[in-house]
Write an enzyme that holds these catalytic residues in place. Structure first.
Site, PDB file in Angstrom:
ATOM      1  N   GLU A 176       0.818  -1.209   0.000  1.00 64.40           N
ATOM      2  CA  GLU A 176       0.000   0.000   0.000  1.00 64.40           C
ATOM      3  C   GLU A 176       0.847   1.252   0.000  1.00 64.40           C
ATOM      4  O   GLU A 176       1.921   1.275   0.592  1.00 64.40           O
ATOM      5  CB  GLU A 176      -0.846   0.044   1.277  1.00 64.40           C
ATOM      6  CG  GLU A 176      -1.928  -0.985   1.304  1.00 64.40           C
ATOM      7  CD  GLU A 176      -2.659  -0.953   2.629  1.00 64.40           C
ATOM      8  OE1 GLU A 176      -2.808   0.130   3.214  1.00 64.40           O
ATOM      9  OE2 GLU A 176      -3.079  -2.036   3.058  1.00 64.40           O
ATOM     10  N   CYS A 234      -1.374  -1.986  15.226  1.00 68.52           N
ATOM     11  CA  CYS A 234      -1.112  -1.738  13.808  1.00 68.52           C
ATOM     12  C   CYS A 234      -1.685  -2.841  12.917  1.00 68.52           C
ATOM     13  O   CYS A 234      -1.457  -4.029  13.150  1.00 68.52           O
ATOM     14  CB  CYS A 234       0.389  -1.621  13.593  1.00 68.52           C
ATOM     15  SG  CYS A 234       0.814  -1.278  11.885  1.00 68.52           S
ATOM     16  N   CYS A 253      -2.117   2.233   7.887  1.00 65.19           N
ATOM     17  CA  CYS A 253      -1.328   1.270   7.120  1.00 65.19           C
ATOM     18  C   CYS A 253      -1.838  -0.154   7.287  1.00 65.19           C
ATOM     19  O   CYS A 253      -2.239  -0.567   8.355  1.00 65.19           O
ATOM     20  CB  CYS A 253       0.154   1.346   7.465  1.00 65.19           C
ATOM     21  SG  CYS A 253       0.517   1.854   9.123  1.00 65.19           S
TER      22      CYS A 253
HETATM   23  N1  SAH Z   1       7.673   0.533  11.206  1.00 63.85           N
HETATM   24  C1  SAH Z   1       7.773   1.946  11.129  1.00 63.85           C
HETATM   25  C2  SAH Z   1       6.979   2.572  10.011  1.00 63.85           C
HETATM   26  C3  SAH Z   1       5.611   2.057   9.733  1.00 63.85           C
HETATM   27  S1  SAH Z   1       4.318   2.461  10.862  1.00 63.85           S
HETATM   28  C4  SAH Z   1       7.403   2.552  12.463  1.00 63.85           C
HETATM   29  O1  SAH Z   1       7.056   1.824  13.365  1.00 63.85           O
HETATM   30  O2  SAH Z   1       7.525   3.753  12.612  1.00 63.85           O
HETATM   31  C5  SAH Z   1       4.030   4.160  10.619  1.00 63.85           C
HETATM   32  C6  SAH Z   1       3.434   4.869  11.804  1.00 63.85           C
HETATM   33  O3  SAH Z   1       2.033   4.580  11.936  1.00 63.85           O
HETATM   34  C7  SAH Z   1       4.073   4.464  13.118  1.00 63.85           C
HETATM   35  O4  SAH Z   1       4.260   5.566  13.949  1.00 63.85           O
HETATM   36  C8  SAH Z   1       3.028   3.533  13.670  1.00 63.85           C
HETATM   37  O5  SAH Z   1       3.213   3.375  15.018  1.00 63.85           O
HETATM   38  C9  SAH Z   1       1.762   4.245  13.274  1.00 63.85           C
HETATM   39  N2  SAH Z   1       0.544   3.450  13.377  1.00 63.85           N
HETATM   40  C10 SAH Z   1       0.365   2.149  13.120  1.00 63.85           C
HETATM   41  N3  SAH Z   1      -0.910   1.759  13.362  1.00 63.85           N
HETATM   42  C11 SAH Z   1      -1.557   2.861  13.763  1.00 63.85           C
HETATM   43  C12 SAH Z   1      -2.896   3.127  14.156  1.00 63.85           C
HETATM   44  N4  SAH Z   1      -3.814   2.162  14.190  1.00 63.85           N
HETATM   45  N5  SAH Z   1      -3.200   4.391  14.514  1.00 63.85           N
HETATM   46  C13 SAH Z   1      -2.277   5.376  14.479  1.00 63.85           C
HETATM   47  N6  SAH Z   1      -1.013   5.196  14.119  1.00 63.85           N
HETATM   48  C14 SAH Z   1      -0.643   3.952  13.768  1.00 63.85           C
END
Ligand code: SAH
Length: 396
Positions: free
Chosen positions: A142, A169, A383
């Site tokens: 995505e 996530c 994501c």
């Molecule tokens: N692995 C990396 C990048 C991908 S996640 C990381 O952890 O930073 C990108 C961002 O989206 C991260 O800050 C992650 O914690 C956040 N994220 C994931 N799921 C989420 C959700 N349900 N609500 C808000 N932020 C989320």
């Protein structure tokens, strides 16, 4: 192992001394419709290695392309032309690479498109577009396009699936599939450029995957997308988000790349962080923040701390004060993100009031802070959500 088999065959970064320019070989091969090949006993093996390298043709630097094309009997200048078709003009159709000889275009055809658009949802609220791309082996990834007043941003994935297992996530649910190549990361940006016809001003590596676990391809992607013969995006316009792989953050600081680093923190004590982010079992909060301070010192780029506000779990006054204490005098910027509810997870964002209150406490403690405008909430922009939905509907 950082790179999986799929990307193992990318040639090193040596400039290579290859054969001298040989336009007669090119001409004769064009006449027969076949590129000249060396006649060796190991030809089968060599051919399959060449195939692997061509499969990764969009991940190669110009000097590596030179080496590959010269080994196939083409003159050196073809490499520059091909690099420009891929990275400056974002062409995914070898048949459209009109200044390349027909036999070279045919040779390249099976390896394109590198990423193919499967579906795209556009938010009626704010114009955010969420793309689902398929790669040559059928993996889905995505990417998101976000039009902002101050420029257009693209959020790309660095892996197919994710192995980090953060409990909030959606990307974590199906586990890790494989690393993306640099060309597949760039391919997401180019696919979006072709679709929107609009300039990309910022890239955030914040989609599915942990970029620091795909370190070599991440660095390669940054160098390719900012290459002056290609798209030429300023490295300063790139943000890389990590859950905090400490040795990689320190290594990243020494690359000489002024990328903005974002750390996903989401908790204020090691114990609480371990509950939602398994990476916290390996690296404590203090050592992670120290690595980020080192990044800031070495690159001069201010670090962003991402903090997803989850109702009653990490969004109370106690948490706001503890977060302020952790970040005191580090000069970081905090991005508060009301947690995006993911169906499978059952976590909720707090009220608007509690979010504002959390922000005020940080401000009172002289921490630079913003609340991230939720974009694309009507199109599963968190994501992993679109990919999961698509995988689910395929199974039905
Ligand atoms: N692995 C990396 C990048 C991908 S996640 C990381 O952890 O930073 C990108 C961002 O989206 C991260 O800050 C992650 O914690 C956040 N994220 C994931 N799921 C989420 C959700 N349900 N609500 C808000 N932020 C989320």
């Amino acid at each position: 192992m950082e790179d999986n088999v799929y990307v193992n065959n990318i040639v090193g970064s040596s400039t290579g001394s290859g054969r001298a320019e040989d336009s007669s070989a090119e001409k004769s091969s064009a006449a027969t419709g076949k590129a000249e090949r060396r006649n060796t006993v190991n030809r089968g093996e060599e051919d399959s290695r060449a195939e692997d390298r061509l499969r990764n043709v969009t991940s190669l630097y110009p000097e590596e392309l030179e080496k590959e094309l010269m080994a196939e009997g083409y003159p050196k200048f073809r490499a520059k032309q091909l690099f420009q078709w891929i990275h400056a003009r974002q062409t995914e159709e070898p048949s459209q690479m009109t200044n390349l000889p027909k036999n070279l275009r045919e040779r390249l055809t099976p390896f394109f498109p590198v990423v193919r658009e499967v579906t795209c949802q556009t938010s009626k609220k704010d114009g955010t577009r969420k793309y689902l791309f398929a790669m040559q082996d059928g993996e889905m990834i995505e990417s998101v396009w976000m039009p902002y007043e101050h420029g257009n941003s693209v959020c790309i994935s660095s892996q197919a699936g994710c192995g980090m297992g953060c409990t909030f996530c959606a990307s974590a649910i199906g586990g890790f599939h494989r690393n993306l190549t640099a060309g597949e990361m760039a391919g997401q940006v180019y696919g979006i450029l072709r679709d929107t016809g609009k300039r990309v001003d910022n890239i955030v590596v914040m989609g599915t995957g942990e970029p620091m676990q795909n370190y070599d391809q991440l660095i390669r992607f940054i160098r390719l997308i900012s290459h002056e013969e290609g798209y030429g995006l300023s490295v300063r316009s790139i943000t890389v988000s990590t859950c905090g792989i400490v040795p990689r953050i320190r290594q990243f600081a020494g690359e000489g790349l002024p990328v903005t680093l974002a750390l996903s923190l989401h908790a204020v004590t090691d114990e609480e962080r371990r509950r939602t982010m398994p990476v916290a079992r390996t690296y404590g909060i203090e050592e992670t923040l120290d690595a980020c301070s080192c990044y800031f010192e070495q690159t001069g780029r201010r670090v962003t701390v991402e903090y997803a506000l989850i109702r009653d779990e990490n969004d109370t006054e106690r948490h706001a004060n503890a977060l302020s204490a952790l970040l005191r005098d580090r000069g970081f910027h905090v991005n508060l993100i009301p947690v995006n509810p993911v169906m499978e997870r059952g976590m909720r964002p707090g009220t608007r009031n509690s979010q504002e209150n959390f922000k005020k406490i940080l401000e009172k403690n002289h921490i630079n802070v913003t609340i991230r405008r939720g974009m694309g909430s009507d199109i599963d922009a968190a994501c992993g959500q679109l990919r999961r939905k698509f995988a689910g509907s395929e199974k039905e």
